[in-house]
Design a protein around this motif. Sequence first.
Motif: not given
Length: 95
Positions: A44-48, A50-53, A71-85
């Motif tokens: 979920a994170l690596t598909k966001t 702007g995520v390099e690692k 390219k991305t933000s911390v909010t987008a990262l937490t949304q990505a993990t939440a969307s993955a459950g």
Amino acid sequence: MKHLMALSVLLAASVHPVWGAPQTVTLSVPGMTCSACPLTVKVALTKTPGVEKAEVSYEKRQARVVFDDAKTSVTALTQATASAGYPSSVMGAGK
């Protein structure tokens, strides 16, 4: 022709590319309950964009993410993990 050349030089000098700075954030991901959960979180994170690692630890229930803040933000990262459950929250951030 001289005016066109001067205009080209002026435009080239006035255009500044926007470069993002690499940022690192550690996310707490308490909902990981099995050893397979980190794979889902990492994907979920690596598909966001702007995520390099992304390094995800089941034992620590944490994800350490390096990303381009243009390219991305911390909010987008937490949304990505939440969307993955797997809801997450910020533990610490820094360059």
